[in-house]
Design a protein around this motif. Structure first.
Motif, PDB file in Angstrom:
ATOM      1  N   GLU A 262      21.603  25.051  56.301  1.00 28.52           N
ATOM      2  CA  GLU A 262      22.464  26.756  56.706  1.00 28.52           C
ATOM      3  C   GLU A 262      22.958  27.784  55.861  1.00 28.52           C
ATOM      4  O   GLU A 262      23.209  26.833  54.911  1.00 28.52           O
ATOM      5  CB  GLU A 262      23.130  25.541  57.918  1.00 28.52           C
ATOM      6  N   ASN A 263      22.823  28.754  56.592  1.00 25.76           N
ATOM      7  CA  ASN A 263      23.384  29.328  55.822  1.00 25.76           C
ATOM      8  C   ASN A 263      23.783  29.917  54.031  1.00 25.76           C
ATOM      9  O   ASN A 263      24.664  29.654  53.393  1.00 25.76           O
ATOM     10  CB  ASN A 263      24.900  29.780  56.362  1.00 25.76           C
ATOM     11  N   SER A 515      22.724  35.151  60.980  1.00 27.59           N
ATOM     12  CA  SER A 515      22.543  33.815  60.665  1.00 27.59           C
ATOM     13  C   SER A 515      20.780  33.364  59.551  1.00 27.59           C
ATOM     14  O   SER A 515      19.766  33.581  59.814  1.00 27.59           O
ATOM     15  CB  SER A 515      22.497  33.030  61.873  1.00 27.59           C
ATOM     16  N   GLN A 531      22.455  31.158  67.408  1.00 23.23           N
ATOM     17  CA  GLN A 531      23.368  30.720  65.822  1.00 23.23           C
ATOM     18  C   GLN A 531      23.166  28.144  65.471  1.00 23.23           C
ATOM     19  O   GLN A 531      23.373  28.441  64.519  1.00 23.23           O
ATOM     20  CB  GLN A 531      24.843  30.543  64.965  1.00 23.23           C
TER      21      GLN A 531
END
Length: 543
Positions: A262-263, A515, A531
């Motif tokens: 993620e991210n 995101s 998200q």
């Protein structure tokens, strides 16, 4: 067997072994997450990481696509019988992970549990269910729900606030909608611990909870008896590993420790893009990042020389609002992977202003407003935030603190792990706290109902109004809109409420997050506006 034949035979065995090992590896998916869930209980606390985990094990009556469109879930259809009555028809043939059939009794039990939850944080799952006045189950596949007034967005609410539990996790007699007297439950209601250890983590979802160890990770195994054969998940096992810092997450992806992360930091996207062994997807979200000032209460974390709470003065909030350079934060700290905002929903969203006027960065004007309010020499203020929940959250809070210090406010920053931050915020420990909230319903209603309306627990309003903002004109416009079925009239009332909230600086908006998910070659991910990081949305690139 000749030496040549033996060599060929051994080579075939070796290749078969490698193929089997590769298949085994392919059946295990490892995802590094930026923030871990705070509990495996689907009714513990409404945060994206909690709801994302819950979506693997539990399901809702209404489903949502990646772009937030409502689709049938455990309910195949729903309709209004009148302005305050809804009928939901349930899917036949669905079973829980323990083999028990899903029926209307499970819907009734889940509603009752949301209202009898001893470990819920900020009562965040009661905002909708507290508005229900009756729940009837005329047969195993029909649920009839009555509300205390028109509730046009009930299906949208049930798409993310009513995960369905098996009614057998606690002893009970005949179930009925009587939440104040326990609904017929004869034993103690389950706590978060009962879900964290897996005992009560019994859902209809595509995965089973194998283990939940805070700080270490979460292991899921595929529900081989999942009812939806068309959407049976590809991955046999899924591991979610919490890695709060973007650098180590990327390093783990590049080294092969993780299949997806993620991210990743926006500054690293070019590096990922230039490497054929990896890919990424970036998806705009409706998650507003904002600060919530303590307006209607005092706090030791804000103090003026006169002994009063400076944040209660509108001029102070206006000064803070114009002292923050949102464009610079988005361009430099977020590397353009966010959208500057001057209101609480994206421009044009239902209930938002068609185009909000810009909140211009004007530190000189901000200083004048502070002086007019009697704080020419500033005051003490602690800014509180998580350091592992939102993208670059700790960097953003530091930047905002620096901007406020330039207009004379003596700032301090207290950033901490989300697992500590959210319970402390719910206890009103902060004076100026960072928040993040997506407009899950596609309207202004969700954020306003929870964060801005006057705090009123009996009616489940303002449950996250930790700043205790209260404005009668706002409440009148918003609550009237919330009970208005006609879309045009409801939109107009929401727009009035939006303008009142902006004029009174109820919250200080910064930007909407985008995101980002990065992954190794050979798999793809469908980015989601809500998200959520879902293992079911990770697919082999050839599928």
């Amino acid at each position: 067997m000749s030496s040549r034949t033996t060599a060929v035979f051994l080579a075939v065995l070796s290749m078969a072994g490698l193929a089997a090992a590769s298949t085994a590896r392919a059946q295990t998916l490892k995802i590094a997450v930026a923030a871990e869930p705070t509990a495996a209980d689907p009714y513990y606390h409404r945060t994206t990481q909690n709801e994302s985990l819950a979506a693997h094990v539990f399901e809702e009556l209404i489903g949502r696509t990646a772009d937030m469109q409502l689709v049938p879930g455990l309910a195949t259809s729903w309709k209004n019988l009148d302005e305050t009555t809804w009928e939901f028809k349930l899917r036949d043939g669905v079973k829980f992970s323990n083999g028990q059939p899903f029926t209307s009794q499970d819907v009734l039990f889940s509603i009752c549990r949301s209202l009898n939850n001893p470990t819920n944080v900020s009562r965040s799952y009661t905002d909708t269910t507290k508005r229900l006045t009756d729940v009837q189950t005329p047969d195993d596949h029909t649920v009839i729900i009555k509300t205390d007034g028109p509730l046009p967005l009930l299906p949208a609410e049930f798409a993310h606030t009513l995960p369905i539990l098996w009614n057998g996790i606690v002893p009970h007699g005949k179930l009925s909608f009587a939440p104040k007297t326990g609904c017929g439950v004869t034993g103690p209601w389950p706590t978060a611990i009962d879900f964290n250890n897996g005992k009560d983590a019994i859902g209809t979802g595509p995965y089973l909870l194998k283990s939940y160890v805070p700080g270490t990770g979460i292991d899921l195994v595929r529900n081989e008896n999942y009812w939806d054969a068309k959407h049976k998940p590809y991955w046999k096992e899924v591991k979610f590993i919490p890695v709060p810092n973007a650098g180590p997450r990327l390093t783990g992806l590049l080294s092969g420790d993780f299949d997806m992360i993620e991210n990743p930091a926006a500054r690293d996207l070019q590096r990922i893009k230039n490497d054929p062994k990896f890919g990424y997807v970036a998806t705009p979200s409706t998650r507003l990042i904002f600060f919530q000032p303590a307006i209607g209460r005092t706090s030791p974390l804000v103090s003026g020389p006169d002994g009063k709470n400076p944040l209660a003065d509108l001029r102070v909030r206006q000064a803070i609002n114009m002292a923050i350079d949102r464009k610079t934060i988005v361009s430099r700290l977020m590397d353009g992977m966010a959208t500057v905002t001057y209101q609480y929903m994206p421009d044009g969203m239902f209930g938002a202003l068609p185009k909000a006027p810009e909140i211009k960065y004007d530190p000189a004007r901000a200083k004048k407003l502070l002086a007019e309010a009697g704080y020419a020499n500033g005051f003490e203020l602690t800014l509180s935030s998580p350091n592992d929940r939102y993208i670059n959250d700790s960097q953003v809070v530091q930047a905002v603190a620096q901007y406020l210090s330039r207009i004379g406010i003596k700032t301090h920053v207290d950033a901490m792990a989300a697992t500590l931050y959210f319970p402390k915020r719910a206890k009103l420990d902060f004076a100026f706290s960072m928040g993040g909230w997506p407009s899950d319903d596609g309207e202004a209603s969700d954020l306003f109902h929870i964060w801005v309306t006057t705090h009123d627990l009996p009616h489940a309003r303002g449950t996250s109004n930790y700043g205790r903002f209260s404005n009668a004109d706002f409440d009148k416009a918003f609550l009237q809109g919330e009970a208005t079925v006609d879309p045009a009239a409801r939109r107009k009332l929401y727009e009035q409420a939006t303008q009142i909230a902006l004029d009174n600086v109820a919250l200080i908006p910064l930007y909407f997050e985008s995101s980002i998910w990065a992954f190794r070659k050979g798999i793809t991910y469908e980015g989601r506006r809500d998200q959520y990081t879902l293992a079911t949305s990770v697919k082999p690139a050839t599928m």
